[in-house]
Design an enzyme around this catalytic site. Structure first.
Site, PDB file in Angstrom:
ATOM      1  N   GLY A 180      44.292  17.619 -14.945  1.00 61.03           N
ATOM      2  CA  GLY A 180      43.303  15.953 -15.483  1.00 61.03           C
ATOM      3  C   GLY A 180      42.358  16.133 -14.635  1.00 61.03           C
ATOM      4  N   GLY A 181      41.769  17.353 -13.634  1.00 59.39           N
ATOM      5  CA  GLY A 181      40.617  17.322 -12.666  1.00 59.39           C
ATOM      6  C   GLY A 181      40.874  16.024 -11.365  1.00 59.39           C
ATOM      7  N   LEU A 182      42.051  15.916 -11.425  1.00 60.80           N
ATOM      8  CA  LEU A 182      42.249  15.213  -9.982  1.00 60.80           C
ATOM      9  C   LEU A 182      43.195  15.884  -8.922  1.00 60.80           C
ATOM     10  CD1 LEU A 182      44.124  12.359 -12.500  1.00 60.80           C
ATOM     11  CD2 LEU A 182      41.695  12.252 -10.586  1.00 60.80           C
ATOM     12  N   ALA A 183      43.278  17.359  -9.631  1.00 61.10           N
ATOM     13  CA  ALA A 183      44.166  18.382  -8.594  1.00 61.10           C
ATOM     14  C   ALA A 183      45.261  17.952  -8.116  1.00 61.10           C
ATOM     15  CB  ALA A 183      43.254  18.206  -6.984  1.00 61.10           C
ATOM     16  N   GLY A 184      46.951  18.390  -9.027  1.00 61.60           N
ATOM     17  CA  GLY A 184      46.808  18.295  -9.232  1.00 61.60           C
ATOM     18  C   GLY A 184      48.448  19.118  -8.373  1.00 61.60           C
ATOM     19  N   LYS A 204      42.782  13.308  -5.668  1.00 63.12           N
ATOM     20  CA  LYS A 204      41.478  13.375  -5.199  1.00 63.12           C
ATOM     21  C   LYS A 204      40.759  13.410  -5.802  1.00 63.12           C
ATOM     22  CE  LYS A 204      39.732  17.450  -7.011  1.00 63.12           C
ATOM     23  NZ  LYS A 204      38.734  17.630  -8.395  1.00 63.12           N
ATOM     24  N   ASP A 250      41.304  23.338  -3.475  1.00 62.32           N
ATOM     25  CA  ASP A 250      41.206  21.978  -2.710  1.00 62.32           C
ATOM     26  C   ASP A 250      42.755  21.801  -2.250  1.00 62.32           C
ATOM     27  OD1 ASP A 250      39.069  21.654  -4.949  1.00 62.32           O
ATOM     28  OD2 ASP A 250      40.882  20.984  -6.741  1.00 62.32           O
ATOM     29  N   SER A 307      46.968  21.444  -6.606  1.00 66.17           N
ATOM     30  CA  SER A 307      46.496  21.528  -4.810  1.00 66.17           C
ATOM     31  C   SER A 307      47.572  20.441  -4.195  1.00 66.17           C
ATOM     32  CB  SER A 307      45.193  21.531  -5.063  1.00 66.17           C
ATOM     33  OG  SER A 307      44.527  22.378  -5.811  1.00 66.17           O
TER      34      SER A 307
END
Ligand code: ATP
Length: 313
Positions: A112-116, A24, A151, A118
């Site tokens: 990375g702030g990409l919710a990996g 995301k 998230d 989650s």
């Protein structure tokens, strides 16, 4: 026990289930007050993009996790892994033994702030739900998802959605079918989400006047207009200033937006991944090539959104 007997239970075992889950980005992220439970009140517009992790779930006699790809060899595969936590929580909710062999193929960078993390939790939930044939409703699955992390419900849902509460209450944004083109610029090292939130609290306590995101209305209107130039002017993230304070070199990456002719550049969630908006797929490829040449990031990925959430493939 002869060979036939040993094999008999296996014949009744469910077929493996493969689930793909997106990363995301946040098109809008407003961080409100710190709540008594330690979370911040959020208003965000989540957008699922075509960078995927994949989890395969097979029948097993215990719960195990193996992995390959981003972070393999570093990410713990024990109970602290969000995929294992998700499987265990689903088992608890459905009163069945948490038996599955999970294998994770990871493409989404860690922290990375990409919710990996989650995303992997959402994938494990959907995969085990199918493997165990639990018959849970989508709403029940979303409730379990919210217990794992803020998230996770969005990554089960996918698309573009408004997130409120601590981000766990999601409602789809009814934007007309339109594909947006983005370039993700990955950093060498991750940023800790709790540290970025601590930094925003520190800045606010010290009266540092970062611009604060307003309502998401302008962004939602821009999405409806399907015009990337208009969307570019509405991307906003309250975590950008604290992320930059903790990682000043990210400013070089963001500033590259002009040099590489991107429509806009913004940090995704708590960073450090930077997101650049492109007009179309050719523009995105050109931006990615320029970013790679300029050396302001580890690597890039061209992605599109919105895409579906965690789905069996
Ligand atoms: P968010 O944007 O939701 O804050 P993020 O993209 O910044 O997340 P994640 O990749 O989700 O960060 O990882 C955050 C932390 O969660 C990592 O430092 C890692 O130790 C832990 N974690 C547990 N399970 C996983 C997983 N399956 N993948 C990635 N991280 C995991």
């Amino acid at each position: 026990m002869d060979e036939a007997e040993r094999e008999r239970p296996r014949l009744g075992r469910a077929a493996p289930v493969r689930v793909r889950v997106p990363a995301k980005i946040n098109l809008h992220l407003r961080v409100g007050d710190l709540r008594p439970d330690g979370f911040h009140e959020l208003s965000t517009v989540y957008h699922a993009v075509s960078l995927y992790d994949e989890i395969t779930a097979r029948s097993g006699d215990t719960l195990t996790l193996t992995m390959e790809g981003e972070g393999a060899g570093h990410l713990p595969l024990d109970e602290s892994n969000l995929a294992i936590r998700a499987a265990r929580l689903l088992a608890e909710h459905t009163g069945r033994p948490p038996y599955a062999r999970l294998h994770l193929r990871k493409n989404i960078p860690i922290a990375g702030g990409l919710a990996g993390g989650s995303a992997d939790a959402a994938a494990a939930l959907v995969a085990c739900d199918a493997l165990w044939n639990t018959g849970l409703t989508r709403d029940h699955l979303a409730d379990i998802a919210a217990e794992i992390g803020s998230d996770v419900p969005f990554l089960v849902l996918g698309g573009t959605a408004l997130g409120t509460g601590r981000g766990e209450r999601v409602s789809p944004v009814l934007a007309p079918g339109h594909t947006w083109h983005w370039v993700l610029a990955f950093a060498d090292d991750g940023l800790s989400t709790p540290e970025v939130y601590a930094e925003i609290d520190r800045r606010r306590a010290n009266g540092i006047a970062d611009a604060v995101a307003g309502e998401a209305d302008m962004l939602l209107a821009a999405l409806r207009q399907r015009d990337p130039e208009i969307l570019a002017a509405t991307l906003v993230n309250d975590l950008q200033a604290p992320a930059l304070a903790l990682r000043p070199e990210l400013m070089r990456t963001l500033m590259a937006a002009d040099d590489v002719d991107a429509l806009a550049g913004v940090i995704s969630g708590s960073g450090p991944t930077c997101v650049f908006l492109a007009a179309d797929s050719r523009h995105a490829a050109a931006i990615a090539a320029s970013l790679e040449r300029s050396g302001v990031c580890r690597s890039t990925a061209t992605v599109t959104g919105p895409v579906a959430g965690a789905r069996v493939v």
